[in-house]
Write an enzyme that holds these catalytic residues in place. Structure first.
Site, PDB file in Angstrom:
ATOM      1  N   ALA A 134     -81.413   4.741 -19.749  1.00  0.00           N
ATOM      2  CA  ALA A 134     -80.642   5.821 -20.370  1.00  0.00           C
ATOM      3  C   ALA A 134     -81.526   6.682 -21.263  1.00  0.00           C
ATOM      4  O   ALA A 134     -82.540   6.225 -21.796  1.00  0.00           O
ATOM      5  CB  ALA A 134     -79.497   5.237 -21.189  1.00  0.00           C
ATOM      6  N   GLY A 189     -80.471   1.377 -17.288  1.00  0.00           N
ATOM      7  CA  GLY A 189     -79.714   2.073 -16.266  1.00  0.00           C
ATOM      8  C   GLY A 189     -80.504   2.334 -15.011  1.00  0.00           C
ATOM      9  O   GLY A 189     -79.948   2.387 -13.908  1.00  0.00           O
ATOM     10  N   GLU A 244     -80.230  -0.728 -13.094  1.00  0.00           N
ATOM     11  CA  GLU A 244     -78.861  -0.835 -12.590  1.00  0.00           C
ATOM     12  C   GLU A 244     -78.665   0.041 -11.352  1.00  0.00           C
ATOM     13  O   GLU A 244     -77.938  -0.337 -10.432  1.00  0.00           O
ATOM     14  CB  GLU A 244     -77.868  -0.459 -13.685  1.00  0.00           C
ATOM     15  CG  GLU A 244     -77.789  -1.515 -14.785  1.00  0.00           C
ATOM     16  CD  GLU A 244     -76.786  -1.163 -15.859  1.00  0.00           C
ATOM     17  OE1 GLU A 244     -75.736  -1.826 -15.910  1.00  0.00           O
ATOM     18  OE2 GLU A 244     -77.066  -0.228 -16.646  1.00  0.00           O
ATOM     19  N   GLU A 293     -81.103  -3.523 -22.927  1.00  0.00           N
ATOM     20  CA  GLU A 293     -80.129  -2.858 -23.797  1.00  0.00           C
ATOM     21  C   GLU A 293     -79.866  -3.607 -25.092  1.00  0.00           C
ATOM     22  O   GLU A 293     -79.629  -2.991 -26.148  1.00  0.00           O
ATOM     23  CB  GLU A 293     -78.804  -2.655 -23.045  1.00  0.00           C
ATOM     24  CG  GLU A 293     -78.842  -1.566 -21.982  1.00  0.00           C
ATOM     25  CD  GLU A 293     -79.283  -2.060 -20.626  1.00  0.00           C
ATOM     26  OE1 GLU A 293     -79.095  -1.346 -19.636  1.00  0.00           O
ATOM     27  OE2 GLU A 293     -79.845  -3.176 -20.560  1.00  0.00           O
TER      28      GLU A 293
END
Length: 256
Positions: free
Chosen positions: A66, A110, A113, A133
């Site tokens: 992110a 992310g 992911e 995270e």
């Protein structure tokens, strides 16, 4: 320009490559990048000439995750109001064609992911993958807790998620997370060859086989729960401190 955040190319018949292109930000997933990426993904998904789709980044970063500065000011309500994570998950899940992640370098948060949402992950021997995270007071929010647990089992997934420590692609390959390893600089070339082979097979059979496997993978997963907990984390002091410490390049002082 926004449309340059993702570069699309067709290196072989039936194969579309989508490359994240924010080199100055280590291919961090900003809202703009995700929006452009989903537009390209939808176009490739609808194009009958495209039979397989490859997602990649640069030689050093698939994606660092992110955009921390972009989310630094978000509280729980503001985070929940931004639907880009839900849109990302839904957009990738809707693709019926084979999706392959070609990972060179780092895939974190992310970015990792996104790779986990693909049907296959290929990586270089020097790549590293992880969900860090927790080190900034957050948790994965794009299905990472669920998909990684399905792929590796509870205890290895717990180790990666609770410690936030990336693992090498070699370790990921040994654990069955990465399908195949290649020498640095050879990943995309090799994946294009694999995708070309897929492009010669029955689109209907590939779609049905993918759906069957994905349905099995989704059993027992609760992506909505994960996302609600992710949004909840945005309302904690630890998230504010963790993100601020990351930006200021210092050790966080957690709320104990």
């Amino acid at each position: 320009m926004a449309d340059e955040l993702v570069l699309a190319s067709t290196p072989a018949e039936g194969v579309r490559v989508l490359a994240f292109n924010r080199p100055a930000k280590r291919n961090a997933l900003s809202q703009d990048l995700i929006t452009v990426f989903l537009q390209h993904l939808l176009e490739a998904s609808r194009d009958r000439a495209v039979r397989a789709i490859i997602l990649t980044g640069s030689s050093t970063f698939f994606s660092a995750g992110a955009d921390i500065k972009e989310i630094s000011e978000l509280d729980a309500d503001a985070a929940r109001g931004r639907r880009y994570l839900a849109d990302l998950c839904a957009g990738m899940r809707a693709v019926r064609k084979p999706l392959i992640a070609a990972v060179e370098g780092i895939a974190l948060g992310g970015g990792f992911e996104v790779a986990l949402m693909c049907d296959l992950i290929f990586a270089s021997t020097t790549s590293r993958l992880g969900l860090p995270e927790v080190t900034i007071g957050l948790i994965p929010g794009a299905g990472g807790t669920q998909r990684l647990t399905n792929a590796l089992g509870k205890f290895k997934a717990m180790q990666m998620i609770l410690l936030g420590t990336p693992i090498s692609a070699t370790e990921a390959h040994s654990a069955g997370l990465v399908a195949q390893l290649f020498e640095p600089g050879r990943v995309l070339e090799s994946v294009v060859q694999t995708a070309s082979g897929l492009a010669e097979l029955s689109p209907a059979a590939l779609s049905l086989a993918k759906e069957a496997v994905c349905r099995s993978d989704d059993l027992g997963c609760d992506h909505d729960l994960e996302r609600s907990l992710y949004y909840f984390a945005f309302g904690t002091r630890d998230k504010d401190e963790g993100v601020k410490a990351f930006i200021e390049k210092r050790t966080p002082s957690w709320n104990i």
